[in-house]
Scaffold this active site. Structure first.
Site, mmCIF file in Angstrom:
data_model
loop_
_atom_site.group_PDB
_atom_site.id
_atom_site.type_symbol
_atom_site.label_atom_id
_atom_site.label_comp_id
_atom_site.label_asym_id
_atom_site.label_seq_id
_atom_site.Cartn_x
_atom_site.Cartn_y
_atom_site.Cartn_z
ATOM 1 N N HIS A 11 1.121 -1.156 -7.221
ATOM 2 C CA HIS A 11 1.514 -1.038 -5.707
ATOM 3 C C HIS A 11 0.509 -1.013 -4.904
ATOM 4 O O HIS A 11 0.419 -2.158 -4.179
ATOM 5 C CB HIS A 11 2.386 -0.075 -5.543
ATOM 6 C CG HIS A 11 3.454 -0.019 -6.510
ATOM 7 N ND1 HIS A 11 4.659 -0.533 -6.757
ATOM 8 C CD2 HIS A 11 3.807 1.100 -7.495
ATOM 9 C CE1 HIS A 11 5.685 -0.431 -7.630
ATOM 10 N NE2 HIS A 11 4.911 0.999 -8.006
HETATM 11 O O1 RIB Z 1 6.642 3.099 -4.515
HETATM 12 C C1 RIB Z 1 5.330 3.203 -4.851
HETATM 13 C C2 RIB Z 1 4.545 3.954 -3.827
HETATM 14 O O2 RIB Z 1 4.859 5.319 -3.970
HETATM 15 C C3 RIB Z 1 2.961 3.765 -4.114
HETATM 16 O O3 RIB Z 1 2.208 4.112 -2.872
HETATM 17 C C4 RIB Z 1 2.539 5.137 -4.843
HETATM 18 O O4 RIB Z 1 1.455 5.530 -4.880
HETATM 19 C C5 RIB Z 1 3.685 5.880 -4.327
HETATM 20 O O5 RIB Z 1 3.234 6.624 -3.148
#
Ligand code: RIB
Ligand code: CA
Length: 315
Positions: free
Chosen positions: A247
């Site tokens: 992500h």
């Molecule tokens: O949904 C993914 C996000 O949520 C990313 O930033 C992960 O690190 C969590 O913070």
């Protein structure tokens, strides 16, 4: 411990982009930091600010310092920001990132100190002192950013760009409707998306396209470096479902390799209350006045190849 010498890459510097990363490490946050720390010819990291999210603030700020130590970038200040969302109670993701927030790694405790100054104040102060000069990469709940905007609405015009990991054009990951960062602090997300600031949104729809598959994790181990083994260990733990999505790493990769991405100007509305709190409603092109550039596609194979190449820079 220093694993990296930026001086080795200084001669390659072309136009460097000054950035601040606001994060909640968190395993994918850690990989995003390692990529940014390994890219001094493109990125001048002004500061790292931290926020409560994946794990409580006392852990996210310590984890940011542990990763900074691993990268040998002790000159980059790390600040602690908001310990809880603006209105809702904090909801963490220990089940994904582990109790420490960096489970799967055996990193020592942070040796380097936390810098003075609240993270939200640092965002406001640094960005208002350099109008148009700093790009902000929020990759956790947007609490610190919303706090800075409430204190200084001009922040929205002074920040060069906000490249955020959060939301989705489709289903969520923490509820059927909402992605984690926007769900933890939906009011902060609403404030940011209504602020008029320039936003590039990396939602789950695009971040789920870049997954650390077993052969790629094995290539990390084959680097035979502390960073390679640490990153492989964290991603192996993080693999809660079919291959972990990287992500937060996409926001850094977008600054380094924008040619790998495509997106569109869209209107994005954030639901702040009820069962769909944190949902990002991304309207079709032409429907409403756009308030963000929403990323839709990425060349995942090229991204992973370039990411591995950058992580290989650590000795
Ligand atoms: O949904 C993914 C996000 O949520 C990313 O930033 C992960 O690190 C969590 O913070
Ligand atoms: Ca994060």
């Amino acid at each position: 411990m220093p694993q990296f010498s930026p001086a080795a890459y200084l001669p390659l510097m072309t136009k460097r982009e000054t950035i601040i990363i606001d994060c909640d490490p968190g395993i994918d946050d850690a990989v995003a930091l390692l990529l940014a720390f390994a890219s001094p010819e493109e990125l001048d990291i002004k500061a790292v600010t931290t926020v409560a999210g994946n794990v409580p603030l006392h852990r996210t700020e310590a984890n940011a310092r542990r990763i900074r130590d691993l990268a040998g970038r002790g000159e980059v200040p790390v600040h602690a920001g908001c310990p809880r969302p603006l209105i809702r109670a904090l909801k963490t993701a220990d089940e994904i990132h582990g109790k420490t927030g960096l489970d799967g790694s055996d990193l020592p405790d942070a040796l380097s100190a936390l810098a003075p100054g609240h993270g939200a104040d640092v965002l406001r102060r640094e960005i208002s002192a350099a109008p148009g000069g700093i790009t902000l990469l929020p990759v956790g709940p947007l609490t610190n950013v919303a706090h800075a905007l409430a204190a200084r609405p001009e922040f929205a015009q002074e920040v060069s760009n906000i490249v955020v990991m959060g939301g989705s054009t489709g289903p969520g990951n923490v509820t059927p409707h909402a992605e984690f960062n926007f769900h933890v602090d939906p009011h902060a997300a609403h404030i940011v998306f209504e602020s008029g600031a320039p936003i590039v949104m990396h939602g789950l729809n695009v971040t789920h396209q870049v997954r650390a598959k077993p052969d790629w994790i094995q290539a990390l181990r084959a680097l035979e470096t502390t960073v390679g083994h640490t990153t492989a260990g964290m991603l192996t733990f993080y693999d809660s479902d079919n291959d972990p999505a990287l992500h937060d790493v996409l926001t850094v990769g977008y600054l380094l390799w924008p040619e790998l991405f495509s997106g569109e100007a869209r209107r994005v509305d954030i639901v702040t209350e009820g069962d769909e709190a944190g949902r990002s409603i991304v309207r079709d092109a032409g429907d409403g006045v756009p308030n963000a550039t929403v990323m839709l596609d990425v060349d995942a194979d090229a991204f992973l190849a370039r990411l591995l190449d950058r992580l290989a820079r650590y000795s």
